[in-house]
Scaffold this motif. Structure first.
Motif, PDB file in Angstrom:
ATOM      1  N   ARG A 370       0.915  -1.125   0.107  1.00 42.55           N
ATOM      2  CA  ARG A 370       0.044   0.042  -0.064  1.00 42.55           C
ATOM      3  C   ARG A 370       0.894   1.478  -0.070  1.00 42.55           C
ATOM      4  O   ARG A 370       1.616   1.542   0.761  1.00 42.55           O
ATOM      5  CB  ARG A 370      -0.796   0.027   1.434  1.00 42.55           C
ATOM      6  N   ALA A 371       0.777   1.899  -0.956  1.00 47.16           N
ATOM      7  CA  ALA A 371       1.329   3.370  -0.952  1.00 47.16           C
ATOM      8  C   ALA A 371       0.371   4.415  -0.706  1.00 47.16           C
ATOM      9  O   ALA A 371      -0.777   4.491  -1.465  1.00 47.16           O
ATOM     10  CB  ALA A 371       2.034   3.566  -2.323  1.00 47.16           C
ATOM     11  N   SER A 372       0.543   5.177   0.321  1.00 50.28           N
ATOM     12  CA  SER A 372      -0.419   6.013   0.463  1.00 50.28           C
ATOM     13  C   SER A 372       0.309   7.612   0.619  1.00 50.28           C
ATOM     14  O   SER A 372       1.398   7.899   1.265  1.00 50.28           O
ATOM     15  CB  SER A 372      -1.127   5.944   1.960  1.00 50.28           C
ATOM     16  N   PHE A 373      -0.362   8.480   0.021  1.00 55.66           N
ATOM     17  CA  PHE A 373       0.073  10.056  -0.077  1.00 55.66           C
ATOM     18  C   PHE A 373      -0.269  10.849   0.789  1.00 55.66           C
ATOM     19  O   PHE A 373      -1.640  10.904   1.130  1.00 55.66           O
ATOM     20  CB  PHE A 373       0.018  10.284  -1.576  1.00 55.66           C
ATOM     21  N   TYR A 374       0.605  11.909   1.092  1.00 55.42           N
ATOM     22  CA  TYR A 374      -0.190  12.918   1.701  1.00 55.42           C
ATOM     23  C   TYR A 374       0.416  14.555   1.319  1.00 55.42           C
ATOM     24  O   TYR A 374       1.176  14.587   0.364  1.00 55.42           O
ATOM     25  CB  TYR A 374      -0.087  12.709   3.280  1.00 55.42           C
TER      26      TYR A 374
END
Lengths: 403, 143
Positions: A370-374
């Motif tokens: 899982r790649a999660s961006f912010y």
């Protein structure tokens, strides 16, 4: 990158070759939040609500002002904001306290998209009370739809416990439609907003949601603090689940009287530094603006996704996600093998079931990446991420993983 | 990429793709131990059959990453036919090696020695350990 999104505010990103793509697990913390924690321990360091000296007064003021900030952040009133250890504790409180009202024949609607903290408390309550746990059938993409919700909703439904935004797929639940439907059968709605609060403007009044939970550390704040929003009459009617100092008004040998909500739910000494630093996190988010954050994050995510989908040997599980998350695998490479490669390249992402085993099982896989961006991620981060995926595919094929 | 090359050695990949002694036996004389690593989903069952002070047979089944699955295969090959004491010594030394603790280097770990590269990946130590831990449990239960 927008001018307001300043990476230099995050000490973890300064002079370090870190591409941080695990914000759905926990965000990095800006200097202002760290400074506020230091301010409490360095300059105040005393308990709240009890002392009548200056430091105690100041700590209490900051603590209660944070309650105001949180209330304003989600359009609630101060009395409706309970501080907890995190979203998990908030959701457990509702299940343990409201849940005991259920009995055989009653139904709790939840979904396979839930984080364990949104489904397990109700699974336990269902066993205790003999109520039935009912799952909204997900559509072919793995989404909760209003139509599917209607099919499981009935006069037996007493509680609806759903995620606002899935922590694996990034899908946003159509709560604006679901909540009035639930209310039409007199069910209450408990929303896990841990992934939504950092990204979307939440308006509890407009949603007319009954309970809503989120965590500080997923929205630039410290660990150890979370929020439970509850409608005032509901909170007042709930029995606390923890008893001790500060939550009571009068104590006698046989019976005692609790304070009004929210104080009756805040037994013992709370994580004061974390609470008051949460106000700084909210201030930071509001200075940039949640709309700006959401736009930025979604743009970076889509930029990465458009390149990622062109790579041979990749499987993406949420191509049409609404936001910040890409759930994927390198074909025939176990995510833990892949994660070691990313770690070596200083790309931090998560591998596993993401505390959401039901959706992993629904997808028919063992685990995923899982790649999660912010808000602090850049196009350059997305480029490095995509390049690393490409080189990972090459590496694993070269050492013998089949294509 | 030296560290990663050191982790994904040919022997490891070979066992991952062609696992030995895989699939569980119905024979009740096997001692069975199941270990799950809930954080990553590794799920391994190990079966040992002991006879006359020796590991007569050792089998495994389950799923997980390449390090987890291959190490289960290597483990069964390494311990099969050994005296129980020798197999126990190898297993304990192997676990000390992968956890980067002092171990008796005079003990021949045979093919299992290739897992020394795991020491550089603390997050993967558990993957390399789980099958061996399960084997030690079968020793405790049945040997």
């Amino acid at each position: 990158m927008e001018k307001n999104l300043n990476r230099l505010d995050f000490p973890q990103l300064i002079d370090k070759p870190l591409v941080y793509l695990d914000s759905a697990a926990s965000t990095l913390k800006p200097q202002a939040v760290i400074d506020e924690i230091n301010h409490y321990y360095h300059d105040l360091s005393v308990n709240i609500h009890r002392g009548i000296y200056d430091e105690a007064y100041e700590a209490t003021r900051l603590y209660e002002e944070t309650r105001e900030s949180v209330a304003q952040f989600i359009n609630a009133s101060n009395e409706e904001i309970v501080f907890t250890r995190g979203a998990t504790a908030s959701l457990n409180l509702v299940a343990a306290s409201y849940g005991i009202r259920l009995s055989e024949g009653d139904e709790i609607i939840t979904s396979e998209l839930e984080h364990h903290s949104s489904v397990l408390p109700w699974q336990v309550i269902a066993k205790k009370t003999k109520a039935k746990l009912v799952f909204v059938p997900l559509n072919s993409e793995g989404r909760i739809t209003t139509d599917a919700f209607k099919k499981v909703l009935s006069s037996k439904t007493k509680v609806v416990a759903l995620t606002y935004k899935s922590n694996v797929m990034g899908y946003v639940t159509p709560l604006e439609e679901i909540i009035p439907l639930a209310h039409s059968v007199n069910a209450i709605v408990v929303v896990d907003a841990a992934q939504a609060a950092p990204h979307h403007k939440i308006d509890v009044k407009k949603l007319d949601v009954d309970f809503l939970a989120f965590s500080g550390h997923k929205m630039l704040g410290p660990t150890g603090v979370g929020v439970l929003y509850g409608k005032q009459d509901l909170l007042n009617s709930l029995e606390p689940t923890e008893f001790g100092g500060e939550m009571n008004e009068e104590v006698n040998k046989d019976t005692s009287v609790w304070k009004d909500a929210p104080y009756k739910f805040e037994a013992g000494t709370m994580p004061i530094a974390s609470v008051i630093a949460l106000a700084k996190a909210i201030e930071y988010l509001q200075n940039i603006g949640l709309d700006t954050i959401e736009n930025h994050t979604n743009r970076i995510r889509n930029y990465a996704y458009q390149q990622l989908k062109k790579i041979d040997g990749i499987e993406i599980y949420n191509p049409n996600s609404d936001s910040s998350i890409i759930a994927f695998n390198i074909k025939n490479v176990h995510p833990h093998d892949a994660a070691s490669y990313f770690a070596e390249k200083k790309v931090a992402l998560r591998a596993g079931h993401h505390c959401a085993q039901l959706i992993i099982k629904w997808l028919g896989i063992e685990a995923c990446l899982r790649a999660s961006f912010y808000l602090y991620n850049t196009y350059e981060d997305a480029d490095i991420f995509v390049q690393t995926v490409k080189s990972a595919v090459k590496f694993f094929r070269s050492v013998g993983f089949e294509g | 990429m030296e560290k990663l090359d050191n982790l994904y050695r040919e022997i490891i990949m070979e066992h991952y793709k062609n696992p030995r002694n895989k699939g569980l036996s119905e024979d009740p004389s096997f001692i069975t131990v199941h270990i799950k690593n809930p954080s990553c989903g590794d799920d391994i069952t190990v079966q040992s059959q002991f006879e006359n002070g020796k590991v007569k047979s050792c089998r495994h089944d389950g799923h997980g990453c390449s390090i987890c699955c291959s190490s289960a295969s290597v483990m069964t090959e390494t311990v099969t036919g050994k005296d129980i004491n020798e197999a126990s010594l190898i297993a304990n030394n192997y676990l000390l090696m992968v956890t980067n603790k002092p171990y008796d280097e005079s003990v021949d770990l045979e093919e299992a020695a290739v897992y020394s590269g795991v020491r550089q990946f603390p997050a993967r130590v558990k993957c390399a350990s789980i099958a061996w831990q399960a084997f030690i449990e079968t020793l405790k239960k049945g040997a």
